[in-house]
Structures are given as structure tokens and as C-alpha cells.
Scaffold this motif. Structure first.
Motif, PDB file in Angstrom:
ATOM      1  N   MET A 163       1.053  -1.113  -0.366  1.00 58.66           N
ATOM      2  CA  MET A 163      -0.193   0.088  -0.136  1.00 58.66           C
ATOM      3  C   MET A 163       1.173   1.430  -0.621  1.00 58.66           C
ATOM      4  SD  MET A 163      -3.209   0.863   2.656  1.00 58.66           S
ATOM      5  CE  MET A 163      -4.871   2.217   2.209  1.00 58.66           C
ATOM      6  N   LYS A 164       0.543   2.583  -0.393  1.00 60.68           N
ATOM      7  CA  LYS A 164       0.883   3.538  -0.949  1.00 60.68           C
ATOM      8  C   LYS A 164       1.424   3.966   0.286  1.00 60.68           C
ATOM      9  CE  LYS A 164       0.624   3.642  -5.764  1.00 60.68           C
ATOM     10  NZ  LYS A 164      -0.548   5.072  -7.555  1.00 60.68           N
ATOM     11  N   PRO A 165       2.877   4.492   0.875  1.00 59.05           N
ATOM     12  CA  PRO A 165       2.650   5.253   1.649  1.00 59.05           C
ATOM     13  C   PRO A 165       1.661   6.627   2.288  1.00 59.05           C
ATOM     14  CG  PRO A 165       4.763   4.778   0.996  1.00 59.05           C
ATOM     15  CD  PRO A 165       3.742   4.527   0.083  1.00 59.05           C
ATOM     16  N   ALA A 166       1.595   7.553   1.319  1.00 57.36           N
ATOM     17  CA  ALA A 166       1.297   8.654   1.290  1.00 57.36           C
ATOM     18  C   ALA A 166      -0.739   7.845   1.474  1.00 57.36           C
ATOM     19  CB  ALA A 166       0.761   9.226  -0.492  1.00 57.36           C
ATOM     20  N   ILE A 167      -1.371   6.772   0.843  1.00 59.34           N
ATOM     21  CA  ILE A 167      -2.473   6.976   1.780  1.00 59.34           C
ATOM     22  C   ILE A 167      -2.521   6.173   3.135  1.00 59.34           C
ATOM     23  CG2 ILE A 167      -4.232   5.521   0.904  1.00 59.34           C
ATOM     24  CD1 ILE A 167      -3.600   5.673  -1.405  1.00 59.34           C
ATOM     25  N   ALA A 168      -1.735   5.217   3.009  1.00 59.33           N
ATOM     26  CA  ALA A 168      -1.617   4.360   4.568  1.00 59.33           C
ATOM     27  C   ALA A 168      -0.611   4.870   5.242  1.00 59.33           C
ATOM     28  CB  ALA A 168      -0.222   3.348   4.901  1.00 59.33           C
ATOM     29  N   ILE A 169      -0.282   6.103   5.748  1.00 61.27           N
ATOM     30  CA  ILE A 169      -0.237   7.080   7.313  1.00 61.27           C
ATOM     31  C   ILE A 169      -1.155   7.464   7.829  1.00 61.27           C
ATOM     32  CG2 ILE A 169       1.411   8.833   8.462  1.00 61.27           C
ATOM     33  CD1 ILE A 169       3.197   7.932   6.031  1.00 61.27           C
ATOM     34  N   PRO A 170      -1.545   8.318   6.332  1.00 59.29           N
ATOM     35  CA  PRO A 170      -3.226   9.407   7.157  1.00 59.29           C
ATOM     36  C   PRO A 170      -4.483   8.527   7.342  1.00 59.29           C
ATOM     37  CG  PRO A 170      -2.558   9.852   4.757  1.00 59.29           C
ATOM     38  CD  PRO A 170      -1.791   9.446   5.095  1.00 59.29           C
ATOM     39  N   ALA A 171      -4.065   7.368   6.402  1.00 62.15           N
ATOM     40  CA  ALA A 171      -5.720   6.375   6.635  1.00 62.15           C
ATOM     41  C   ALA A 171      -5.262   5.661   8.291  1.00 62.15           C
ATOM     42  CB  ALA A 171      -5.730   4.521   6.105  1.00 62.15           C
ATOM     43  N   ILE A 172      -4.421   5.477   8.847  1.00 65.42           N
ATOM     44  CA  ILE A 172      -3.371   4.637   9.934  1.00 65.42           C
ATOM     45  C   ILE A 172      -3.437   6.177  11.178  1.00 65.42           C
ATOM     46  CG2 ILE A 172      -2.226   3.637  11.542  1.00 65.42           C
ATOM     47  CD1 ILE A 172      -0.461   2.470   9.433  1.00 65.42           C
ATOM     48  N   ALA A 173      -3.692   7.150  10.903  1.00 63.28           N
ATOM     49  CA  ALA A 173      -3.972   8.027  11.752  1.00 63.28           C
ATOM     50  C   ALA A 173      -5.284   8.268  11.857  1.00 63.28           C
ATOM     51  CB  ALA A 173      -3.086   9.940  10.757  1.00 63.28           C
ATOM     52  N   VAL A 174      -6.016   7.807  11.082  1.00 64.12           N
ATOM     53  CA  VAL A 174      -7.709   8.066  11.186  1.00 64.12           C
ATOM     54  C   VAL A 174      -7.884   7.328  12.154  1.00 64.12           C
ATOM     55  CG1 VAL A 174      -9.945   8.661   9.672  1.00 64.12           C
ATOM     56  CG2 VAL A 174      -7.644  10.102   9.318  1.00 64.12           C
ATOM     57  N   LEU A 175      -7.493   5.799  11.388  1.00 65.48           N
ATOM     58  CA  LEU A 175      -8.027   5.284  12.020  1.00 65.48           C
ATOM     59  C   LEU A 175      -8.394   4.955  13.710  1.00 65.48           C
ATOM     60  CD1 LEU A 175     -10.061   1.662  11.347  1.00 65.48           C
ATOM     61  CD2 LEU A 175      -7.488   0.950  11.262  1.00 65.48           C
ATOM     62  N   CYS A 176      -6.759   5.738  14.352  1.00 63.82           N
ATOM     63  CA  CYS A 176      -5.831   5.696  15.188  1.00 63.82           C
ATOM     64  C   CYS A 176      -7.336   6.338  15.821  1.00 63.82           C
ATOM     65  CB  CYS A 176      -4.945   5.483  15.163  1.00 63.82           C
ATOM     66  SG  CYS A 176      -4.212   4.433  15.341  1.00 63.82           S
ATOM     67  N   TYR A 177      -7.931   7.454  15.717  1.00 62.60           N
ATOM     68  CA  TYR A 177      -7.760   8.668  16.254  1.00 62.60           C
ATOM     69  C   TYR A 177      -9.256   8.993  16.445  1.00 62.60           C
ATOM     70  CZ  TYR A 177     -10.461  12.939  16.580  1.00 62.60           C
ATOM     71  OH  TYR A 177     -11.089  14.068  16.913  1.00 62.60           O
ATOM     72  N   ARG A 178      -9.990   7.856  15.333  1.00 62.65           N
ATOM     73  CA  ARG A 178     -11.597   7.368  15.399  1.00 62.65           C
ATOM     74  C   ARG A 178     -11.391   6.563  16.421  1.00 62.65           C
ATOM     75  NH1 ARG A 178     -15.556   3.797  14.289  1.00 62.65           N
ATOM     76  NH2 ARG A 178     -17.953   4.559  13.202  1.00 62.65           N
ATOM     77  N   ALA A 179     -10.423   5.260  16.846  1.00 61.48           N
ATOM     78  CA  ALA A 179     -11.064   4.659  17.597  1.00 61.48           C
ATOM     79  C   ALA A 179     -10.940   5.249  19.077  1.00 61.48           C
ATOM     80  CB  ALA A 179      -9.956   3.947  18.163  1.00 61.48           C
ATOM     81  N   TYR A 180     -10.341   6.612  19.093  1.00 58.76           N
ATOM     82  CA  TYR A 180      -9.170   7.032  19.939  1.00 58.76           C
ATOM     83  C   TYR A 180     -11.262   8.147  20.197  1.00 58.76           C
ATOM     84  CZ  TYR A 180      -7.956  10.917  23.154  1.00 58.76           C
ATOM     85  OH  TYR A 180      -8.437  11.931  24.673  1.00 58.76           O
ATOM     86  N   SER A 181     -12.002   8.814  19.747  1.00 59.37           N
ATOM     87  CA  SER A 181     -12.845   9.969  19.540  1.00 59.37           C
ATOM     88  C   SER A 181     -13.807   9.242  19.925  1.00 59.37           C
ATOM     89  CB  SER A 181     -12.978  10.692  18.545  1.00 59.37           C
ATOM     90  OG  SER A 181     -13.028   9.756  17.422  1.00 59.37           O
ATOM     91  N   LYS A 182     -14.489   7.518  19.492  1.00 52.02           N
ATOM     92  CA  LYS A 182     -15.513   6.956  19.699  1.00 52.02           C
ATOM     93  C   LYS A 182     -15.721   6.026  21.349  1.00 52.02           C
ATOM     94  CE  LYS A 182     -17.628   8.166  15.923  1.00 52.02           C
ATOM     95  NZ  LYS A 182     -18.643   8.829  16.022  1.00 52.02           N
ATOM     96  N   ASN A 183     -13.938   5.790  21.681  1.00 50.74           N
ATOM     97  CA  ASN A 183     -14.014   4.989  22.810  1.00 50.74           C
ATOM     98  C   ASN A 183     -14.462   3.728  22.170  1.00 50.74           C
ATOM     99  OD1 ASN A 183     -13.554   4.733  25.395  1.00 50.74           O
ATOM    100  ND2 ASN A 183     -15.239   4.870  26.034  1.00 50.74           N
ATOM    101  N   SER A 184     -14.337   3.323  21.304  1.00 52.87           N
ATOM    102  CA  SER A 184     -14.446   1.636  20.512  1.00 52.87           C
ATOM    103  C   SER A 184     -13.085   0.644  21.222  1.00 52.87           C
ATOM    104  CB  SER A 184     -14.394   1.939  19.886  1.00 52.87           C
ATOM    105  OG  SER A 184     -13.595   2.157  18.082  1.00 52.87           O
ATOM    106  N   LEU A 185     -11.815   1.622  21.825  1.00 53.48           N
ATOM    107  CA  LEU A 185     -10.648   0.273  21.790  1.00 53.48           C
ATOM    108  C   LEU A 185      -9.998   1.769  23.047  1.00 53.48           C
ATOM    109  CD1 LEU A 185      -8.542  -0.045  18.592  1.00 53.48           C
ATOM    110  CD2 LEU A 185     -10.583  -1.619  19.656  1.00 53.48           C
ATOM    111  N   THR A 186      -9.498   0.487  23.847  1.00 54.11           N
ATOM    112  CA  THR A 186      -8.811   1.192  24.944  1.00 54.11           C
ATOM    113  C   THR A 186      -7.458   1.909  24.746  1.00 54.11           C
ATOM    114  OG1 THR A 186      -7.513  -1.057  25.496  1.00 54.11           O
ATOM    115  CG2 THR A 186      -9.330  -0.576  26.506  1.00 54.11           C
ATOM    116  N   PRO A 187      -6.557   2.406  25.392  1.00 50.73           N
ATOM    117  CA  PRO A 187      -5.276   2.473  24.941  1.00 50.73           C
ATOM    118  C   PRO A 187      -4.292   1.659  24.673  1.00 50.73           C
ATOM    119  CG  PRO A 187      -5.757   4.421  27.024  1.00 50.73           C
ATOM    120  CD  PRO A 187      -7.116   2.989  26.935  1.00 50.73           C
ATOM    121  N   ALA A 188      -4.206   0.278  25.180  1.00 53.21           N
ATOM    122  CA  ALA A 188      -3.638   0.036  25.062  1.00 53.21           C
ATOM    123  C   ALA A 188      -4.073  -0.625  23.475  1.00 53.21           C
ATOM    124  CB  ALA A 188      -3.843  -1.692  26.216  1.00 53.21           C
TER     125      ALA A 188
END
Length: 375
Positions: A1-26
Motif C-alpha cells: 500500500m502506498k505510504p501517502a495513503i497508508a499513513i493518513p488512513a492509519i492516523a484516522v483509524l486510530c483517532y476514530r477509535a480514540y474519539s469513539k472510545n471503541s478501544l482502550t489505550p492499549a
């Protein structure tokens, strides 16, 4: 997967999990590692399947969340319901796919290096052919199975009919949330979850076509019948994964029921629910469980016993039930595995099983999944 797509996609995925409280910090850190393991693959397929599973599974979890919370009890005595998922739950569902994805990425990069000397060799020419890489089948099978299991458990509990224990010869009725309990709604939901993953896979899988057949690294192109065979096979396999999970849960995962309400008690993060050991042939309630029977909090709490009231600090009090009966009992299952163990065992076994079936059907040696057998 191209880094230009992967990096922001991973960041959005982690932020969504944090904002929705769907995952613990670990859990967020585990999801980050998992996303990276999927994103290093040259194809978009593994990362897309991870994202689709996360988003679809989260959505299924939130369907009538308030209703589902009242159907079970939390091990701490409150209403049930799914809290933030832990790192153990993340790895239980995705570790097998992460390993297979990394292994297949290695194989593809070795092939790309071997094709670099050819003028028309390119990453795009390394398509997925009929009778192709078994590791790809294992990756798709992993997410089809865990998605089917997630949909089945999260939506099946809302069935208007009581579940029946799949490991019981009489298919006896059991409380909602029982490990091994199945309903027609849950089975249909499991099939839907498998279809969601397989559909996403077919839209992103770089299948070989007549255009790539003559190129270096191109494989045998797919016919419409072969596409349908793969879609049907993986969809059914994912559905069977949810059934296998129910069987494993019904046999090897203990279900604990609250005597007062008749509801299943769920552990934090999928771990075991404690029940005090048997004494004199009967299980006695632990101090933590008996505290749930108290009216009030702290040192001034008291409990009702046969119409009388006793100070909680008084020694040698009678049982809150009056006959030493426990407030929690085992509904079914052996206490060998917890929910995360069952999920990982199912995902790993079904992924390897899918590769074995594809190996037999295509006549491709199973040893081709090993790093040393890159062709």
C-alpha cells in the motif's frame, strides 16, 4: 500500500477509535501495530479488509446498544454491554491475518525483485490468478470468519426467540449471551458479516485478467464461474467460522449465570467470569459476589435476610439466601478458554483450514505458503 495513503488512513483509524472510545489505550496501540502490518503489503487488500471489519464490527456493536446492555450483566454487577475493546481482543481477531499479510508481502517483494530485470515487469503484473497464492485465501478467510462471528454475537442477541445451545443434543434453550447459544437471526447475521468482507475483498483483489495474462508476472485470468466459486466458497467458509466459534465457546468456555436475574454475566474484555470454588458439594458465593446483594454502600451497608436486617460487619452471618446457595452458577461449558482464546483459535484454525482446502482444490502445494518457497 502506498505510504501517502497508508499513513493518513492509519492516523484516522486510530483517532476514530480514540474519539469513539471503541478501544482502550492499549487497544489503540495494538490496532496501530496491526494497521502497519497490513499497510506494508503491496496490495490494498489486507488494509481494506482490516478497515471494513473494524468499521462494520463497530457499527454492529452499537446497534440497539442500550437494549443489549440490559440483556446481560457485567461481572462488576452493572448492566452488560460491550465496553472499549482491549489489545487482547484486537490481536485475537487480527493477529493471524497480520502474520499472513506480512508473509505474503515478503513473497510479493521477492517476486518483484526477480521480475525487475524484465522490461515489462511491474508490481501490477503480480496479480492474483486462479489457483494462485494460498496466503491470500487465508487472509480473506480470517476476516470473513471474525466478521461473521462479530455480527452473529452482536445482532443475534436481539433475536425475539431465546437462543438454543448448539452443543446440546436437545438444543435446549439458554439465556441470551450464552456461549454456544445460536438463533436464526444470529446465523443470518453471521452470513451477512461474511458477505460484507468477501464483497470488499472482491472489489480490491487484483485478479488476473486477459490484459495481464501475457505480461511478466501475470497469471491465469479468471473466468466468471471461477469468480463465483471463490465468492461462494469464502462466504460459506466465513459463515462456518461463526458456527465453529459457537461450538468452541459452548464446549470450552464457561458461561456464568446470575441466579437472581437469570442473565448471563460477562467478563471485562472477554476474560473469564469468576465463580467461587465448590464447598461441600455446592458453590458458595464469593465475598465480591455477596457484596452485590447488599443494600447501600461502605461500612454502613446492610442486607435483608428472611425479613431481618444484619449489620455487614457482624461475623458469622447467615447466607443472604439463607441456605448457602450461590448467586452465580455455571450455565454450561468447561473452564478451559476465555472468549479471546476462542476467537483466536477459531480465526487461526479457519484461516489455515481455508488454505488447506484451496490447496487441495487448486492442486497447489501447501508448502508454497512458506518463505522459502517463493516462485
Amino acid at each position: 500500500m502506498k505510504p501517502a495513503i497508508a499513513i493518513p488512513a492509519i492516523a484516522v483509524l486510530c483517532y476514530r477509535a480514540y474519539s469513539k472510545n471503541s478501544l482502550t489505550p492499549a487497544g489503540i496501540f495494538a490496532a496501530f501495530l496491526t494497521a502497519v502490518a497490513h499497510a506494508v503489503h503491496p496490495w490494498n487488500l489486507p488494509f481494506v479488509l482490516l478497515v471494513v471489519f473494524f468499521l462494520a464490527g463497530t457499527r454492529a456493536t452499537h446497534v440497539k446498544e442500550n437494549v443489549k446492555a440490559r440483556l446481560t450483566l457485567h461481572s462488576r454487577g452493572s448492566s452488560g454491554g460491550e465496553g472499549p475493546r482491549t489489545h487482547v481482543q484486537v490481536f485475537a481477531n487480527s493477529l493471524t491475518a497480520s502474520l499472513l499479510s506480512l508473509l505474503h508481502a515478503y513473497q510479493l517483494r521477492v517476486r518483484q525483485q526477480a521480475l525487475a530485470e524484465f522490461p515489462n515487469g511491474s508490481p501490477e503484473s503480480l496479480c492474483f490468478s486462479w489457483g494462485g497464492d494460498l496466503l491470500v485465501v487465508g487472509i480473506i478467510a480470517n476476516y470473513a470468519c471474525v466478521a461473521a462471528d462479530t455480527f452473529s454475537s452482536e445482532l443475534g442477541i436481539l433475536s425475539p426467540h431465546a437462543p438454543r445451545l448448539i452443543t446440546s443434543l436437545t438444543l435446549r434453550k439458554v439465556p441470551r449471551g450464552t456461549n454456544g447459544g445460536v438463533t436464526l437471526v444470529g446465523l443470518a447475521a453471521g452470513l451477512l458479516g461474511s458477505m460484507v468482507i468477501v464483497t470488499a475483498a472482491m472489489l480490491t483483489l487484483p485478479m488476473c485478467s486477459p490484459d495481464t495474462a501475457g505480461r511478466v508476472g501475470g497469471g491465469v485470468p479468471w473466468t466468471p464461474d471461477q469468480r463465483r466459486t471463490l465468492i461462494l466458497g469464502l462466504t460459506v467458509w466465513g459463515f462456518l467460522g461463526s458456527v465453529v466459534d459457537s461450538v468452541l465457546g459452548g464446549l470450552f468456555q464457561r458461561t456464568v449465570k446470575d441466579v437472581r436475574t437469570g442473565k448471563v454475566v460477562e467478563g471485562e474484555g472477554g476474560v473469564r467470569v469468576l465463580v467461587s470454588p465448590a464447598a461441600g458439594g455446592e458453590q458458595k458465593a464469593t465475598a465480591g459476589v455477596k457484596a452485590e446483594l447488599l443494600h447501600g454502600e461502605g461500612g454502613d451497608a446492610v442486607e435483608d435476610v428472611a425479613g431481618d436486617r444484619y449489620d455487614v460487619r457482624q461475623k458469622n452471618r447467615r447466607s443472604s439466601f439463607g441456605d448457602e446457595r450461590p448467586s452465580r452458577v455455571v450455565e454450561n461449558g468447561w473452564d478451559l478458554l476465555d472468549n479471546n482464546d476462542v476467537n483466536f483459535l477459531m480465526a487461526f484454525g479457519m484461516s489455515v483450514g481455508a488454505m488447506a482446502v484451496a490447496s487441495w482444490y487448486w492442486g497447489v502445494p501447501l508448502r508454497s505458503v512458506l518463505p522459502g518457497d517463493v516462485v
